[in-house]
Design a protein around this motif. Structure first.
Motif, PDB file in Angstrom:
ATOM      1  N   ALA A  32       9.251   4.890   9.395  1.00 47.32           N
ATOM      2  CA  ALA A  32       8.299   5.142  10.479  1.00 47.32           C
ATOM      3  C   ALA A  32       6.963   4.482  10.180  1.00 47.32           C
ATOM      4  CB  ALA A  32       8.104   6.649  10.661  1.00 47.32           C
ATOM      5  N   ASN A  33       6.526   4.540   8.920  1.00 47.84           N
ATOM      6  CA  ASN A  33       5.262   3.902   8.560  1.00 47.84           C
ATOM      7  C   ASN A  33       5.280   2.404   8.823  1.00 47.84           C
ATOM      8  OD1 ASN A  33       3.707   6.062   7.789  1.00 47.84           O
ATOM      9  ND2 ASN A  33       4.487   6.100   5.698  1.00 47.84           N
ATOM     10  N   GLU A  34       6.428   1.766   8.545  1.00 44.38           N
ATOM     11  CA  GLU A  34       6.533   0.331   8.805  1.00 44.38           C
ATOM     12  C   GLU A  34       6.332   0.054  10.292  1.00 44.38           C
ATOM     13  OE1 GLU A  34       6.795  -2.129   6.643  1.00 44.38           O
ATOM     14  OE2 GLU A  34       6.617  -0.634   5.070  1.00 44.38           O
ATOM     15  N   ILE A  35       6.922   0.904  11.137  1.00 43.31           N
ATOM     16  CA  ILE A  35       6.758   0.731  12.585  1.00 43.31           C
ATOM     17  C   ILE A  35       5.305   0.933  12.987  1.00 43.31           C
ATOM     18  CG2 ILE A  35       7.352   1.689  14.853  1.00 43.31           C
ATOM     19  CD1 ILE A  35      10.108   2.351  13.696  1.00 43.31           C
ATOM     20  N   ILE A  36       4.702   1.996  12.435  1.00 43.81           N
ATOM     21  CA  ILE A  36       3.299   2.282  12.736  1.00 43.81           C
ATOM     22  C   ILE A  36       2.424   1.094  12.360  1.00 43.81           C
ATOM     23  CG2 ILE A  36       1.323   3.721  12.117  1.00 43.81           C
ATOM     24  CD1 ILE A  36       3.360   6.022  11.711  1.00 43.81           C
ATOM     25  N   ILE A  63       0.847  -1.193   0.000  1.00 44.44           N
ATOM     26  CA  ILE A  63       0.000   0.000   0.000  1.00 44.44           C
ATOM     27  C   ILE A  63       0.882   1.241   0.000  1.00 44.44           C
ATOM     28  CG2 ILE A  63      -1.799   1.226   1.278  1.00 44.44           C
ATOM     29  CD1 ILE A  63      -2.460  -1.495   2.611  1.00 44.44           C
ATOM     30  N   ASN A  64       0.495   2.206  -0.821  1.00 42.41           N
ATOM     31  CA  ASN A  64       1.193   3.493  -0.839  1.00 42.41           C
ATOM     32  C   ASN A  64       0.546   4.419   0.191  1.00 42.41           C
ATOM     33  OD1 ASN A  64       2.430   5.898  -1.304  1.00 42.41           O
ATOM     34  ND2 ASN A  64       1.890   6.039  -3.470  1.00 42.41           N
ATOM     35  N   PHE A  65       1.263   4.662   1.284  1.00 44.14           N
ATOM     36  CA  PHE A  65       0.684   5.413   2.397  1.00 44.14           C
ATOM     37  C   PHE A  65       0.982   6.910   2.298  1.00 44.14           C
ATOM     38  CE2 PHE A  65       0.945   1.139   4.254  1.00 44.14           C
ATOM     39  CZ  PHE A  65      -0.358   1.009   4.702  1.00 44.14           C
ATOM     40  N   GLN A  66       0.882   7.454   1.107  1.00 44.38           N
ATOM     41  CA  GLN A  66       1.231   8.860   0.934  1.00 44.38           C
ATOM     42  C   GLN A  66       0.322   9.787   1.730  1.00 44.38           C
ATOM     43  OE1 GLN A  66       0.270  10.509  -2.967  1.00 44.38           O
ATOM     44  NE2 GLN A  66      -0.831   8.637  -3.527  1.00 44.38           N
ATOM     45  N   VAL A  73      18.625  17.730  -2.396  1.00 49.08           N
ATOM     46  CA  VAL A  73      18.121  16.444  -2.868  1.00 49.08           C
ATOM     47  C   VAL A  73      18.276  15.385  -1.788  1.00 49.08           C
ATOM     48  CG1 VAL A  73      18.369  14.610  -4.585  1.00 49.08           C
ATOM     49  CG2 VAL A  73      18.567  17.004  -5.281  1.00 49.08           C
ATOM     50  N   ASN A  74      19.436  15.398  -1.151  1.00 44.67           N
ATOM     51  CA  ASN A  74      19.689  14.402  -0.107  1.00 44.67           C
ATOM     52  C   ASN A  74      18.773  14.601   1.102  1.00 44.67           C
ATOM     53  OD1 ASN A  74      21.596  13.003  -1.505  1.00 44.67           O
ATOM     54  ND2 ASN A  74      23.345  14.129  -0.634  1.00 44.67           N
ATOM     55  N   ILE A  75      18.526  15.858   1.450  1.00 45.12           N
ATOM     56  CA  ILE A  75      17.621  16.125   2.581  1.00 45.12           C
ATOM     57  C   ILE A  75      16.264  15.484   2.317  1.00 45.12           C
ATOM     58  CG2 ILE A  75      16.350  17.905   3.836  1.00 45.12           C
ATOM     59  CD1 ILE A  75      18.706  19.779   3.382  1.00 45.12           C
ATOM     60  N   ALA A  76      15.695  15.780   1.161  1.00 44.96           N
ATOM     61  CA  ALA A  76      14.372  15.239   0.835  1.00 44.96           C
ATOM     62  C   ALA A  76      14.383  13.714   0.828  1.00 44.96           C
ATOM     63  CB  ALA A  76      13.915  15.778  -0.514  1.00 44.96           C
ATOM     64  N   LYS A  77      15.441  13.165   0.255  1.00 48.19           N
ATOM     65  CA  LYS A  77      15.512  11.702   0.147  1.00 48.19           C
ATOM     66  C   LYS A  77      15.653  11.057   1.518  1.00 48.19           C
ATOM     67  CE  LYS A  77      18.056   8.029  -2.201  1.00 48.19           C
ATOM     68  NZ  LYS A  77      19.186   7.696  -3.105  1.00 48.19           N
ATOM     69  N   ARG A  78      16.502  11.637   2.366  1.00 46.83           N
ATOM     70  CA  ARG A  78      16.718  11.058   3.699  1.00 46.83           C
ATOM     71  C   ARG A  78      15.452  11.131   4.537  1.00 46.83           C
ATOM     72  NH1 ARG A  78      22.025  11.070   5.633  1.00 46.83           N
ATOM     73  NH2 ARG A  78      21.141  10.376   7.608  1.00 46.83           N
ATOM     74  N   ILE A  79      14.763  12.277   4.490  1.00 48.34           N
ATOM     75  CA  ILE A  79      13.530  12.415   5.267  1.00 48.34           C
ATOM     76  C   ILE A  79      12.481  11.426   4.770  1.00 48.34           C
ATOM     77  CG2 ILE A  79      11.597  13.959   5.771  1.00 48.34           C
ATOM     78  CD1 ILE A  79      13.563  16.243   5.941  1.00 48.34           C
ATOM     79  N   GLU A  80      12.371  11.278   3.460  1.00 48.37           N
ATOM     80  CA  GLU A  80      11.402  10.343   2.895  1.00 48.37           C
ATOM     81  C   GLU A  80      11.709   8.917   3.352  1.00 48.37           C
ATOM     82  OE1 GLU A  80       9.541   8.946  -1.412  1.00 48.37           O
ATOM     83  OE2 GLU A  80      11.230  10.325  -1.332  1.00 48.37           O
ATOM     84  N   GLU A  81      12.976   8.563   3.390  1.00 51.38           N
ATOM     85  CA  GLU A  81      13.363   7.229   3.843  1.00 51.38           C
ATOM     86  C   GLU A  81      12.948   7.005   5.287  1.00 51.38           C
ATOM     87  OE1 GLU A  81      17.525   7.130   3.207  1.00 51.38           O
ATOM     88  OE2 GLU A  81      17.384   6.749   1.035  1.00 51.38           O
ATOM     89  N   LYS A 141       1.343  12.310   5.090  1.00 47.42           N
ATOM     90  CA  LYS A 141       1.090  13.743   5.223  1.00 47.42           C
ATOM     91  C   LYS A 141       0.522  14.094   6.594  1.00 47.42           C
ATOM     92  CE  LYS A 141       0.149  14.434   0.284  1.00 47.42           C
ATOM     93  NZ  LYS A 141      -0.915  14.753  -0.712  1.00 47.42           N
ATOM     94  N   ASN A 142      -0.051  13.111   7.253  1.00 47.25           N
ATOM     95  CA  ASN A 142      -0.687  13.358   8.555  1.00 47.25           C
ATOM     96  C   ASN A 142       0.073  12.692   9.697  1.00 47.25           C
ATOM     97  OD1 ASN A 142      -3.538  14.675   7.960  1.00 47.25           O
ATOM     98  ND2 ASN A 142      -3.127  13.172   6.354  1.00 47.25           N
ATOM     99  N   ILE A 143       1.358  12.426   9.445  1.00 47.08           N
ATOM    100  CA  ILE A 143       2.136  11.693  10.445  1.00 47.08           C
ATOM    101  C   ILE A 143       2.224  12.443  11.769  1.00 47.08           C
ATOM    102  CG2 ILE A 143       4.451  12.583   9.906  1.00 47.08           C
ATOM    103  CD1 ILE A 143       3.509   8.890  10.414  1.00 47.08           C
TER     104      ILE A 143
END
Length: 876
Positions: free
Chosen positions: A682-686, A629-632, A669-677, A636-638
């Motif tokens: 975090a979603n996996e933990i949730i 599932i794509n939890f996009q 670019v790295n900031i965005a990528k690292r935060i997304e990772e 956004k509401n994390i």
């Protein structure tokens, strides 16, 4: 051949014979004027207040016949002989003789409670001398709010509740739900058991018998560990402590221990210099001989204050203990030395620093004196007044309305009642919600904790009393509709007539409201209440359709209650004609009391964090696809999740915020990528540890603006029409796959059938079925439209709760509901599957502009209607 079931019944009968004995004597015997029955801790012993009352009556009240209840007759008889008490007769607790005395003795004394079957007769005098000054929380201040029931019941029957300080009086009034309604006297006076500690002669006598001259006597009285109903039987700590103390005692130190009854199996015989308190002494007698009291959180600390001698608190587990037991006072504010280790304890025992307990003595034992027991008995038996005894009437003079509320289940009736209490002026009368103690489940405790100011609650303990033959008639009467007639009514009436007094004691009940309208026992009770009580029963639905569909109540009992009631309250005027046509005797006593919509309460609850409300909710059914599932939308509401639950620390441990400084040093670019990772991690933990995959999918879709959610809230029952709602939604979902249906259903007889229907549905991947939610309104607010699919309802309350939170409404045409919706506030459709389909389709296809609903108008009207049910005079 005797079956196992019959054997069990015979065993239960033999074990509970006292129930039959008591009822027989209750109806047969007259009051024995000079008879006194004394009971301490359900007959476990005869000590404390009860012992000193008995001792005084033995010496100076020769005209009284004295009886002591005991579970172990031999041990208590021996103890009384050692104390030279000869006139008192010891009777077996719950024996035939005990039941005779409980039903006929004029004077009843207790320091805790009598069992729930007890029913004080007119002419009996019940004195409760409460057994201690509380440090630990009591009654409704405990986690289990129903534990208050039997104490509350006993207090409603007492003529006098006696304590030895105002602090305890105030706590008892609050903790046991008697404030404002109790009809007896709250008495503050000298403590019977503390009187002996002023007696220097007894101190010297006991020390002499112990062979003590200049030695110091230390007395350790620990309280028990655990919580109500869950005793900690691990004795390793106390044994290891005593071993260490034994090895470090000096020759001039004598160490005695009085263990709590729950610790009675600890063997102290292996110690050469540590002794159990001699059994021939009553504990407060023995306290006179003590030089230093060692305790922890026991109320004995307050009693020993009267001696002025040292008190040491051994509080090795204070943090852990107080985390499981709330307290009214902070012991750190007390002028007692506290010790956490054996070495600290011994230092404190031997410390000769001066101390003063004057302030605590003034607060906790201001009236105690050597003549205290004598004074109290003179007051009780001769009506003599004393400066050290003050009587207080805590009855506030207001009329009292008792409301039977059932188990406060998650349904419209409970919501309607809570809305009522939150809208009426509860300061004008006393309101008591009552229910059977075992019917209120743990998950509903919060509902009585959150009652408005001035509303009490009462968990009634125990079953109905009755003779053997009465119980047989009662069982058949309640089970079979055909079992009726004059003879049956005779036995049922005899069983129920005394129950008003057993339930409510000496309370002055002015209005009795059977609010749920279905329960048989309390409907039958209504039929036998005193004539001066205003008897009201509510009707929440079309009772004739209800019976035809489910036979969920007893016609003879409920309709019999209608006949005996002074007023029948219908929650919708549309019910009146059917009632009058089918039951002509109801004419002239039907009152319309429209349900309160509870918009303010609902709006406030809807503000709760959606994650917090979803987390504890069980999923009865949800389709979980195999693909990832794509939890996009959830991402956004994390932050909303982070605010909702203590487990957000698991998310914080990913150190997103701690890494920001380092991330800022890298390129964009790295900031965005690292935060997304990190967010994906975090979603996996949730998903795996907190929310669960199906609820995560639900939340993700709720935050997707392209998906439209329909919701229905109601138990799995025929009248809710879930099967046709699902059928209608299948057609809608086929036309518009971006639709979802949520059904919140906490319970009901059609649960399995409904789940099977969804599993086999063409729309199964778009339907969620959730279990009970203590607060469904945050979810309701996020949905696009509420759908009322019921075949029949007196009032679809959730329709108006939906309007209150701004969720659109689609409702079938039910007269009791749509009569309020005549100004384009909702989509009203034909009462059919096709109607439901067309209503949802209409909502999706056309922009629909709803008018706002005028809640204020109907709230004012409902208040006036509810008040019309009650007597107009508010003060006696």
């Amino acid at each position: 051949m005797i079956t196992e079931k019959l054997k069990k019944k015979i065993k239960n009968f033999n074990r509970n014979k006292y129930l039959y004995y008591y009822q027989k004597y209750y109806k047969k015997l007259k009051i024995q004027q000079n008879c006194v029955l004394i009971e301490s801790t359900h007959g476990a012993n005869i000590s404390g207040h009860m012992f000193y009352i008995l001792q005084e009556l033995e010496k100076n009240y020769n005209h009284l016949n004295l009886f002591v209840a005991a579970k172990n007759i031999e041990s208590i008889q021996k103890f009384l002989n050692d104390q030279n008490i000869k006139r008192a007769k010891v009777v077996k607790h719950l024996s035939k003789e005990y039941c005779r005395l409980l039903a006929s003795a004029k004077y009843l004394f207790n320091d805790t409670t009598f069992y729930p079957f007890f029913n004080k007769k007119e002419g009996q005098i019940y004195i409760n001398i409460w057994h201690g000054t509380p440090l630990k929380k009591l009654g409704k201040d405990l986690e289990n709010v129903t534990e208050v029931g039997n104490v509350q019941k006993n207090f409603y029957m007492t003529d006098k509740i006696i304590v030895n300080n105002e602090y305890t009086r105030n706590i008892i009034e609050h903790a046991f739900n008697i404030s404002g309604v109790y009809q007896g006297k709250m008495v503050v006076g000298p403590s019977p058991r503390n009187s002996v500690m002023f007696d220097e002669k007894i101190r010297q006598k006991i020390r002499s018998e112990l062979g003590v001259t200049n030695e110091k006597i230390y007395f350790y009285m620990p309280t028990w560990r655990g919580s109500v109903g869950r005793v900690n039987h691990d004795h390793s700590k106390i044994l290891s402590d005593l071993e260490e103390i034994s090895g470090k005692l000096q020759k001039n130190e004598i160490f005695f221990v009085k263990l709590h009854p729950f610790q009675a199996n600890i063997d102290l015989s292996e110690f050469e210099n540590i002794y159990s308190m001699p059994e021939k002494y009553e504990v407060y007698q023995f306290l006179t001989a003590v030089d230093v009291l060692i305790t922890d959180y026991s109320s004995v600390m307050y009693d020993f204050l009267v001696t002025g001698r040292k008190i040491v608190l051994y509080t090795y587990d204070k943090e852990d203990y107080f985390s499981t037991r709330g307290v009214y006072e902070d012991i750190d504010d007390y002028p007692f030395v506290q010790a956490k280790t054996v070495d600290e304890l011994l230092i404190a025992l031997r410390d000769n620093k001066t101390f003063s307990y004057k302030e605590m003595q003034e607060k906790f034992c201001p009236f105690d004196n050597i003549e205290g027991t004598k004074i109290l008995c003179d007051y009780l038996f001769n009506d003599t007044t004393y400066d050290c005894i003050t009587e207080t009437d805590i009855y506030n003079g207001k009329k009292t309305t008792a409301i039977f509320c059932g188990g406060l289940w998650d349904n419209g009736i409970t919501s309607a009642l809570l809305n009522t209490l939150n809208n009426i002026d509860t300061s004008q009368r006393n309101y008591i919600l009552f229910f059977e103690r075992k019917r209120l489940k743990k998950e509903h405790f919060y509902k009585v904790r959150d009652l408005p100011e001035g509303v009490l609650y009462y968990p009634i303990p125990g079953g109905l009393n009755g003779t053997f033959i009465e119980r047989i008639f009662y069982k058949f009467y309640f089970k079979y509709e055909w079992f009726k007639g004059p003879v049956v009514q005779h036995f049922v009436k005899n069983m129920f007539l005394p129950e008003q007094r057993r339930f409510f004691g000496d309370l002055k009940i002015d209005d009795y409201i059977h609010y749920t309208g279905f329960d048989r026992k309390f409907a039958e009770l209504l039929s036998h209440l005193d004539e001066n009580i205003n008897k009201i029963i509510f009707v929440h639905t079309d009772m004739f359709k209800e019976y035809e569909a489910k036979k969920s109540y007893s016609k003879k009992i409920i309709f019999g209650a209608y006949k005996k009631a002074d007023k029948i309250a219908i929650v919708n005027g549309s019910l009146k004609d059917d009632l009058e046509n089918n039951l002509p005797f109801t004419k002239g006593k039907i009152f319309t009391v429209n349900n309160f919509f509870g918009e303010k309460r609902v709006r406030e609850l809807a503000k709760e964090n959606i994650f917090a409300t979803i987390l504890p909710t069980s999923v009865t059914y949800a389709y979980v696809p195999t693909e990832k599932i794509n939890f996009q939308h959830l991402n956004k509401n994390i932050n909303l999740f982070l605010q909702s639950h203590e487990r957000f620390q698991e998310y914080n441990n990913l150190n997103i915020r701690d890494d920001l400084d380092q991330l800022m040093k890298e390129n964009h670019v790295n900031i965005a990528k690292r935060i997304e990772e990190k967010i994906n991690l975090a979603n996996e933990i949730i998903i795996e540890k907190t929310i669960g995959k199906s609820k995560s999918r639900l939340l993700n879709e709720l935050f997707d603006e392209n998906i439209k959610f329909f919701i229905n809230i109601g138990r799995f029952a025929y009248e809710k029409g879930h099967e046709r709602l699902i059928e209608a939604f299948e057609k809608v979902n086929k036309e518009n796959p971006n639709t979802r249906l949520i059904i919140i259903a906490p319970h009901g007889p059609l649960k399995n059938k409904t789940v099977r229907q969804v599993r086999n549905s063409s729309a199964k991947s778009s339907i969620y079925i959730l279990g009970r939610m203590s607060n469904p309104y945050a979810l309701l607010k996020l949905c696009d439209a509420f759908v009322l699919s019921s075949y029949y309802e007196a009032l679809g309350l959730v329709v108006f709760e939906s309007l209150a939170v701004g969720t659109a409404v689609i409702t079938v045409d039910l007269e009791g509901t749509v009569k309020y919706l005549q100004n384009n506030e909702a989509i009203i459709v034909e009462n059919s599957t096709e109607g439901l389909y067309q209503g949802m389709r209409k909502f999706l296809l056309n922009p629909y502009n709803f008018n706002s609903f005028n809640f204020e108008k109907y709230t004012k009207q409902s208040i006036e209607q509810f008040n019309s049910l009650l007597n107009h005079s508010l003060i006696r």
